[in-house]
Design a protein around this motif. Structure first.
Motif, PDB file in Angstrom:
ATOM      1  N   ALA A 174       3.079  31.668  49.826  1.00  0.00           N
ATOM      2  CA  ALA A 174       4.346  31.931  50.503  1.00  0.00           C
ATOM      3  C   ALA A 174       4.473  33.419  50.817  1.00  0.00           C
ATOM      4  N   ALA A 175       5.063  33.680  51.982  1.00  0.00           N
ATOM      5  CA  ALA A 175       5.352  35.066  52.362  1.00  0.00           C
ATOM      6  C   ALA A 175       6.423  35.601  51.416  1.00  0.00           C
ATOM      7  N   PRO A 176       6.308  36.860  50.996  1.00  0.00           N
ATOM      8  CA  PRO A 176       7.319  37.424  50.107  1.00  0.00           C
ATOM      9  C   PRO A 176       8.687  37.493  50.785  1.00  0.00           C
ATOM     10  N   ILE A 177       9.696  37.714  50.009  1.00  0.00           N
ATOM     11  CA  ILE A 177      11.104  37.823  50.399  1.00  0.00           C
ATOM     12  C   ILE A 177      11.671  36.468  50.815  1.00  0.00           C
ATOM     13  N   PHE A 178      11.070  35.811  51.824  1.00  0.00           N
ATOM     14  CA  PHE A 178      11.645  34.603  52.404  1.00  0.00           C
ATOM     15  C   PHE A 178      11.039  33.306  51.858  1.00  0.00           C
TER      16      PHE A 178
END
Length: 192
Positions: A48-52
């Motif tokens: 997963a992409a960080p933050i979102f």
């Protein structure tokens, strides 16, 4: 009687084999690896992409075309913008803001001259998609509650191997999209 039992046994084996094939195919499709990665497409690493927290959606390469673009300057790439069903419906109906569940994908390739095509034209004039750059794949995901802090959109970027961009890169996404406020923070317009 023996022939009937042999027939039923063979039929049972075939049914079990078909069920196994269907299960494996469905599992591969859900993981985004059905039939192996497509040429030039990001491998769904599941990261997963960080933050979102966005991962690469399975089947994104089968989404419909929204538009194409060419970026010059330091990027010098050619892009295809794709949309899931919710995105395409909103684009076609002119719905703003985009509804929750909308996902817009942007695929980029290096913009390179095509010697092969130029031979057909008799002069240098043709450019094509080359290799995938580090910023190969981006997604915008609309969820007005989950991503309220970024105007209802979550952002993700992945390289050709499915590795997500770092947090610092993704922190620039929402501010960059601010000039497109009138179009629900989306730069791309539908090319009918």
């Amino acid at each position: 009687m023996c022939i009937v039992l042999k027939y039923l046994r063979a039929l049972g084996i075939c049914a079990a084999l078909a069920a196994c094939i269907a299960f494996v195919k469905d599992s591969a499709a859900q993981s985004g690896k059905a039939g192996g990665p497509e040429a030039g497409s990001a491998v769904n690493s599941g990261k997963a992409a960080p933050i979102f927290g966005i991962t690469i959606p399975a089947g994104y390469r089968d989404w419909r075309l929204v538009s194409v673009a060419h970026e010059e300057g330091n990027l010098n790439d050619i892009r295809a913008i794709l949309g899931n069903d919710a995105a395409i419906k909103a684009y076609r109906q002119g719905t703003l803001p985009f509804p929750d569940g909308t996902i817009i994908a942007r695929l980029a390739w290096k913009y390179v001259p095509s010697e092969e095509n130029d031979k057909a034209f008799g002069r240098a004039q043709s450019f094509v998609a080359g290799s995938a750059p580090d910023w190969y794949l981006q997604f915008m995901v609309k969820d007005s509650k989950k991503y309220a802090a970024t105007r209802g959109w979550g952002y993700a970027q992945f390289d050709k191997d499915g590795t997500p961009a770092d947090e610092a890169k993704l922190e620039t996404c929402a501010p960059c999209h601010e000039p497109a406020r009138a179009n629900d923070f989306v730069f791309t317009h539908y090319a009918p």
